[in-house]
Design a protein around this motif. Structure first.
Motif, PDB file in Angstrom:
ATOM      1  N   ARG A 169      -8.832   1.988  10.695  1.00 36.37           N
ATOM      2  CA  ARG A 169      -7.653   1.164  10.989  1.00 36.37           C
ATOM      3  C   ARG A 169      -7.721   0.760  12.461  1.00 36.37           C
ATOM      4  O   ARG A 169      -8.258   1.488  13.297  1.00 36.37           O
ATOM      5  CB  ARG A 169      -6.348   1.901  10.731  1.00 36.37           C
ATOM      6  CG  ARG A 169      -6.145   2.408   9.310  1.00 36.37           C
ATOM      7  CD  ARG A 169      -6.210   1.314   8.259  1.00 36.37           C
ATOM      8  NE  ARG A 169      -7.532   1.370   7.626  1.00 36.37           N
ATOM      9  CZ  ARG A 169      -8.093   0.385   6.953  1.00 36.37           C
ATOM     10  NH1 ARG A 169      -7.477  -0.752   6.804  1.00 36.37           N
ATOM     11  NH2 ARG A 169      -9.272   0.527   6.422  1.00 36.37           N
ATOM     12  N   ILE A 170      -7.182  -0.377  12.799  1.00 31.14           N
ATOM     13  CA  ILE A 170      -7.250  -0.911  14.165  1.00 31.14           C
ATOM     14  C   ILE A 170      -6.020  -0.495  14.955  1.00 31.14           C
ATOM     15  O   ILE A 170      -4.886  -0.666  14.491  1.00 31.14           O
ATOM     16  CB  ILE A 170      -7.352  -2.455  14.146  1.00 31.14           C
ATOM     17  CG1 ILE A 170      -8.564  -2.909  13.328  1.00 31.14           C
ATOM     18  CG2 ILE A 170      -7.406  -3.007  15.583  1.00 31.14           C
ATOM     19  CD1 ILE A 170      -9.901  -2.415  13.854  1.00 31.14           C
ATOM     20  N   VAL A 171      -6.272   0.055  16.136  1.00 28.47           N
ATOM     21  CA  VAL A 171      -5.194   0.390  17.069  1.00 28.47           C
ATOM     22  C   VAL A 171      -5.481  -0.342  18.384  1.00 28.47           C
ATOM     23  O   VAL A 171      -6.628  -0.642  18.701  1.00 28.47           O
ATOM     24  CB  VAL A 171      -5.069   1.914  17.313  1.00 28.47           C
ATOM     25  CG1 VAL A 171      -4.623   2.639  16.058  1.00 28.47           C
ATOM     26  CG2 VAL A 171      -6.359   2.495  17.839  1.00 28.47           C
ATOM     27  N   THR A 172      -4.424  -0.618  19.122  1.00 23.62           N
ATOM     28  CA  THR A 172      -4.565  -1.272  20.418  1.00 23.62           C
ATOM     29  C   THR A 172      -4.258  -0.242  21.495  1.00 23.62           C
ATOM     30  O   THR A 172      -3.155   0.319  21.531  1.00 23.62           O
ATOM     31  CB  THR A 172      -3.609  -2.478  20.534  1.00 23.62           C
ATOM     32  OG1 THR A 172      -3.873  -3.371  19.452  1.00 23.62           O
ATOM     33  CG2 THR A 172      -3.807  -3.204  21.856  1.00 23.62           C
ATOM     34  N   ILE A 173      -5.242   0.025  22.335  1.00 23.47           N
ATOM     35  CA  ILE A 173      -5.107   0.986  23.425  1.00 23.47           C
ATOM     36  C   ILE A 173      -5.237   0.212  24.729  1.00 23.47           C
ATOM     37  O   ILE A 173      -6.267  -0.430  24.971  1.00 23.47           O
ATOM     38  CB  ILE A 173      -6.200   2.083  23.367  1.00 23.47           C
ATOM     39  CG1 ILE A 173      -6.295   2.719  21.981  1.00 23.47           C
ATOM     40  CG2 ILE A 173      -5.983   3.114  24.469  1.00 23.47           C
ATOM     41  CD1 ILE A 173      -5.122   3.567  21.583  1.00 23.47           C
ATOM     42  N   ASP A 174      -4.222   0.276  25.564  1.00 22.01           N
ATOM     43  CA  ASP A 174      -4.231  -0.403  26.861  1.00 22.01           C
ATOM     44  C   ASP A 174      -4.663  -1.867  26.732  1.00 22.01           C
ATOM     45  O   ASP A 174      -5.419  -2.389  27.545  1.00 22.01           O
ATOM     46  CB  ASP A 174      -5.132   0.331  27.864  1.00 22.01           C
ATOM     47  CG  ASP A 174      -4.613   1.709  28.198  1.00 22.01           C
ATOM     48  OD1 ASP A 174      -3.386   1.920  28.108  1.00 22.01           O
ATOM     49  OD2 ASP A 174      -5.428   2.578  28.552  1.00 22.01           O
ATOM     50  N   GLY A 175      -4.197  -2.529  25.652  1.00 21.53           N
ATOM     51  CA  GLY A 175      -4.445  -3.953  25.480  1.00 21.53           C
ATOM     52  C   GLY A 175      -5.743  -4.322  24.791  1.00 21.53           C
ATOM     53  O   GLY A 175      -6.036  -5.499  24.620  1.00 21.53           O
ATOM     54  N   THR A 176      -6.548  -3.343  24.387  1.00 26.63           N
ATOM     55  CA  THR A 176      -7.832  -3.610  23.724  1.00 26.63           C
ATOM     56  C   THR A 176      -7.811  -3.001  22.325  1.00 26.63           C
ATOM     57  O   THR A 176      -7.373  -1.860  22.153  1.00 26.63           O
ATOM     58  CB  THR A 176      -9.007  -3.029  24.540  1.00 26.63           C
ATOM     59  OG1 THR A 176      -8.972  -3.601  25.851  1.00 26.63           O
ATOM     60  CG2 THR A 176     -10.346  -3.336  23.888  1.00 26.63           C
TER      61      THR A 176
END
Length: 181
Positions: free
Chosen positions: A141-148
């Motif tokens: 699954r896709i997560v966004t960490i610090d904008g990436t």
């Protein structure tokens, strides 16, 4: 005449950036100083040098262009006296976990060599870092960490106590399976 003492103190830092004072003792009569400082550029980067209220009437010129080197010149029309912090050096931490960086005063020239100086060097112990793993069920699954965006699981090494942003697309999957966060 007494010998001036210039010190870069040792410190343990607890963040991504930190400031080290450049201390002077027995500074009576100083009108000018040319100073070279070295540090390990694989774990630190010099960000800026500032004067302090103690050296408030002094002008400052600094050069941070060479990795691992700081060159600074201070000069004024009213001499320093006593003891105090003549400058503050701000560093950024870029290195690996718990590496020590020597802070070395390579050279000091006070009043064009007219004042003797003893140098006291220090070291910096960067903040501890910790590994954090972000997971989701199922993996991928896709997560966004610090904008990436990153697929899960994803492991990061961060400075302890540092802040980061985490978000996920509210629904992910194909037409037959939908995952909701």
């Amino acid at each position: 005449p007494s010998t001036c003492i210039m010190t870069l103190p040792s410190a343990t830092v607890t963040g991504d950036t930190f400031t080290v004072p450049l201390l002077v003792d027995k500074a009576d009569g100083i009108l000018g100083a040319d100073i070279s400082i070295s540090y390990d550029s694989s774990i630190l980067t010099a960000l800026k040098v500032e004067t302090t209220s103690y050296a408030g009437s002094f002008a400052l010129a600094s050069n941070l262009d060479a990795a691992g080197k700081i060159r600074l010149s201070l000069f004024g029309t009213m001499p320093l006296s006593g003891s105090g912090t003549v400058a503050k050096i701000t560093f950024g931490v870029i290195g690996d976990i718990r590496e020590v960086s020597a802070l070395t005063i390579e050279s000091v020239n006070l009043n064009e060599g007219a004042i003797l100086v003893d140098k006291v060097n220090g070291s910096i112990l960067p903040p501890p870092r910790t590994e954090i793993t972000i997971t989701a069920i199922p993996d991928g699954r896709i997560v966004t960490i610090d904008g990436t965006d990153y697929p899960t699981p994803q492991t990061f090494t961060w400075v302890e106590g540092s802040e980061h942003t985490l978000s996920a697309i509210p629904s992910q999957g194909d037409v037959s399976t939908r995952y909701v966060f």
